[in-house]
Write a protein that holds these residues in place. Sequence first.
Motif, PDB file in Angstrom:
ATOM      1  N   UNK A 192     -29.663 -10.869   0.493  1.00  0.00           N
ATOM      2  CA  UNK A 192     -29.544 -11.467   1.784  1.00  0.00           C
ATOM      3  C   UNK A 192     -27.880 -11.417   1.897  1.00  0.00           C
ATOM      4  N   UNK A 225     -33.204  -5.655   2.236  1.00  0.00           N
ATOM      5  CA  UNK A 225     -31.813  -6.244   2.616  1.00  0.00           C
ATOM      6  C   UNK A 225     -31.964  -7.096   3.945  1.00  0.00           C
ATOM      7  N   UNK A 226     -31.604  -8.208   3.794  1.00  0.00           N
ATOM      8  CA  UNK A 226     -31.756  -9.182   5.174  1.00  0.00           C
ATOM      9  C   UNK A 226     -30.103  -8.891   5.718  1.00  0.00           C
ATOM     10  N   UNK A 266     -22.609 -13.067  11.510  1.00  0.00           N
ATOM     11  CA  UNK A 266     -23.242 -13.446  10.345  1.00  0.00           C
ATOM     12  C   UNK A 266     -24.553 -13.986  10.559  1.00  0.00           C
ATOM     13  N   UNK A 326     -28.562 -13.647  10.584  1.00  0.00           N
ATOM     14  CA  UNK A 326     -29.534 -12.755  10.011  1.00  0.00           C
ATOM     15  C   UNK A 326     -30.175 -12.204  10.967  1.00  0.00           C
ATOM     16  N   UNK A 327     -30.436 -10.895  10.743  1.00  0.00           N
ATOM     17  CA  UNK A 327     -31.303  -9.797  11.720  1.00  0.00           C
ATOM     18  C   UNK A 327     -32.520  -9.662  11.037  1.00  0.00           C
ATOM     19  N   UNK A 328     -33.665  -9.378  11.814  1.00  0.00           N
ATOM     20  CA  UNK A 328     -33.678  -9.630  13.143  1.00  0.00           C
ATOM     21  C   UNK A 328     -33.376 -11.133  13.860  1.00  0.00           C
ATOM     22  N   UNK A 329     -33.028 -11.187  14.944  1.00  0.00           N
ATOM     23  CA  UNK A 329     -32.035 -12.524  15.550  1.00  0.00           C
ATOM     24  C   UNK A 329     -32.750 -12.370  17.089  1.00  0.00           C
ATOM     25  N   UNK A 330     -32.939 -13.670  17.322  1.00  0.00           N
ATOM     26  CA  UNK A 330     -33.036 -14.110  18.924  1.00  0.00           C
ATOM     27  C   UNK A 330     -32.409 -15.313  19.142  1.00  0.00           C
ATOM     28  N   UNK A 371     -33.323  -6.382  17.137  1.00  0.00           N
ATOM     29  CA  UNK A 371     -34.126  -5.919  16.106  1.00  0.00           C
ATOM     30  C   UNK A 371     -33.808  -5.691  14.822  1.00  0.00           C
ATOM     31  N   UNK A 372     -34.788  -5.163  14.085  1.00  0.00           N
ATOM     32  CA  UNK A 372     -34.538  -4.825  12.575  1.00  0.00           C
ATOM     33  C   UNK A 372     -33.523  -3.505  12.678  1.00  0.00           C
TER      34      UNK A 372
END
Lengths: 575, 198
Positions: free
Chosen positions: A251, A425-426, A449, A451-455, A513-514
Amino acid sequence: MTEPAYTVVSDSETAGAEKSSSAFPEIAIGIDIGSSQCSLAVWNGSEVEVLRNTRNEKIMQSYVSFKEEVPTGGVSSQLAHEHEMLSGAAIFNIKRLIGRVDTDPVVHASKSLPFLVQTLDIGVRPFMAALVNNVWRSTTPEEVLAIFLVELRAMAEVQLKRPVTNVVLTIPASFSRFQLTRIERSCAMAGLHVLRLMPEPTAVALLYAQQQQEAVHENMGSGNEKIALIFNLGAGYCDVAVTATAGGVSQIKSLAGGSVGGEDILQNTMRYLLPNYDSLFSNHGVDEIKSSALLRVATQNAIHNLSSQTSVKIDVDLGNGMKISKVVNREEFETVNRKVFEKCEILIRRCLHDAKVEVDDLSDVILVGGCSNIPKVRNLLMNECKKEELYRGMNALEAPVCGAALEGAVASGISDPFGNLDLLTIQATPLSIGIRADGDNFVPIILRNTAMPARRDMVFTTGHDNQTEALIVVYEGDEAEIKENHLLGYFKISGIPPSPKGVPEINVCMDIDVANVLRVLVGVMRPGNQQPVTPLIEVRMPTVDDGHVWCAEALQKTYGSTLDLITLQQNTALL
Amino acid sequence: MYCDALVSGSTLLFSLSSKHTLLSLQRSTPNHYLGLSETRLFGSTRTTRAAINDGSVKPVSEMTLYELLGIPQTVTLPEIKQAYKELARKFHPDVSPPHLVEEYTQRFIEVQEAYETLSDPRRRAMYDRDMARGLRLAFSARKMCKYDEEIEDRSEWKSRWQNQLSELKRRSMYKDARKDLSWAAQVRRQRNESSVES
C-alpha cells in the motif's frame, strides 16, 4: 530479426484497456527506462528474469545515435568509445526532456549537452537535433524514445520467441499527466501497449512486498505490517515512496519526487572544474562538443572514483590549450552538490510527513538507483531515517525493473501455483488534481497520495448573478499559485438556470481508474432535488497538448472572471 | 468495452445514489434519474449491492464503517489494517475477476474511505463518539468531511515545508529544520494520543 515497425495507434492513446480475457493472457514485460540506463525484465513462469542483450548486458545505456541511416540505440549497438555518445550525433537524457516546454529549467539545463537543445522561452516544446555529417538533424523526444523502445521490443521478442505488445513502464513520481501521455505516445509509436505506468519506487515497493511474503512463507518473517521508505536517485530524477506491506499487499502511503539527479551532480562538478563551462560550450561547434565530451567523461570517472576514494586527481587536456589538472576531495564534491542533496532531504521529509509515519515506524530503508553508491547519498538517507544501515536484499540497479515485471504479471492476470504472484500494489496519486475556482486559486478535488482507483467530487456555485455558463479549468500539481500547476484541460458548462450568485450547484467529479486514467464529470444540479438540469459533460484528461502555458493565459485574457466558479460550503445532512 | 463500462458507470452515479433505487438496480437506463434523496450526486457514496459475501442484504449506504470493513467496533489498529488489506486483495481491480471489475472498484473505493477514517486514531475517535451518541453513521451520511481534515492539514504542512525550504536555502544548515520537524512530530503524536483517550 523483427523489423522495427512504427505503428501509430488511435488518437485516444493506449492506456485504459483492461487485462485480456483470453485463456492464455500475454504476460506484460517490465521496462525501466532511465535517463542514462535502461533494462527489461519479465516473469518467466516461476520468477522474474532480467533479459540480456546480444552483448550479454542486463543494464544498457539509454541513447539513440543518428549517425547511420537507420538510427540505432544502446540496446543493439555498441559504442567504440564513450566519447562517441558525446559526439553530438547521439541523443540521451531523453527522460529529462520528454513532455517539457522550453521555459522549463530542466530543459535549460540540457542545453549544455552535446546534442542541440534550443529554447525560445515561449512555453512550447523545445527544438532538438543531432549532429550528422555536419548537419543538425531535428527530432523529438517522443521519436527518440520510440526508436529506443522498438529496439527493446525486438530484443524481448527474439528472446521470448513471441510477440510482445503489453508493457509496464516505470516512470518518475514527479511526472505530470501530460508527460505520461508523451510516454504513452512513444509506446504507441513503437507498437507497444501500456498496461501500467508505475512510479519507480512503487515498483521497488512491490518487489519488497514479494520478498517479505517469501520470508513469511519460509517462517522467517512475522507477517505483521512492515513500513519501508524507498529512495531512488537516478541520473535524472529523485523519487521517494513510503509503503506499508503485509500479506503481499503493498500500500503506497505517499510519494514524492523531483527532477534532480546524477545529471545535476555531474554538471555541478563540471562547472566546478571549469567555471566558464557554459560560455565555452554554448555555440555547439564541433571542437567545443569534443572538449565538453572530454570533460564530461573525465568528471564522470572522477565522481565514480570518489565513491571509493576520499580524493581524486583529474588530469584532462580539452584541446585548444585548455587543460584541467586538479585534485578534488570528497568534501569539495559534497559542497559543490549541496543543493542536490538538500533537495533529496526535503523530499524524504515530505514523503514521511505525507505518509503520517515516524522514522521509528520504519522497518526498512531501501536505496536504489544509479547514484546509490555515492557515500553522501547513503549518509543523508540513513540520517533522515535515523537508521544504522540500509536494506540489503536488493540490487540497486535492477530492483525497479524487477518490480515492473512483477506488476506486469499481476496486472496481466497471471497466477502462480506457489503463490509468488499473490501480490497487489495499491497506488497513490503523486500530484493533486483540481480546478480553478474562488478567483485565481487552485482548488484540489483529488488530493495527492489518494489511493487509486479513486473518485471524489465537490460542489461549486456561480460567482455572478444570472451566470449561465462556467469554465471548468482542470489543473494538476501542488503549488498554491495556480500558474505553477500543470493545465490538463478545460471546457465550458452551460445551461445553468439564471439565479442569484451562490445558488446554482455545479458538481465536479473526478474519477481515476486502476490504469490511472482521469475522467472529469460535471453536471449542473437543481438545488433541492439534485437532478441534473442538462446532460453531464464527461472529459478524459489531459486534453491539452503543447502550449499549456498559452492556453491558460488566453482563457484568462478572453473571459477574465466572468465564467468563474466559487466553492460551495456543503452542510452535511447529518449535522 | 471500456467505454461501455464507463457509460454504465456514470449511470451508476445517478441511478444508484439513492436508497429508493436500490432494489431495482437498473444500470441500463442512463436517462432515468430516479428519486435522488439527500445524498449528493456523484458522491463517493454511491450504493453498490450490499456486502457481497456476507449473505446480508444490507446496502452499503446503510453500513457503518466497521461493517464495511467487516470488523467489530472493538478491534485494534493492526486488525483494521489487516482487514483492509484482505478486502483490498478481494476488491482491487487488479485482482478481481474481469466481469466484476466495475462493481468491485466501487467497493474498493468505499473500503478505502472507511479505512482512511478508522485507521486514523483521531478521526476514528470522533466517529466512535458520534456513533455512541446514537447518530446513525451510515456510510452515506459520512460524506461531508467531518472526519477528514486533510486539506487543512496539508496546506499547513505546505507552508511549513516552504519555510523550511527557504530556511535551507538561506543557511544550508538543516539542523534547525530537523528540530522543527521533530517538534511537529511531537505535536502530532500528542494530538493522536489525546484523541485516543477521549
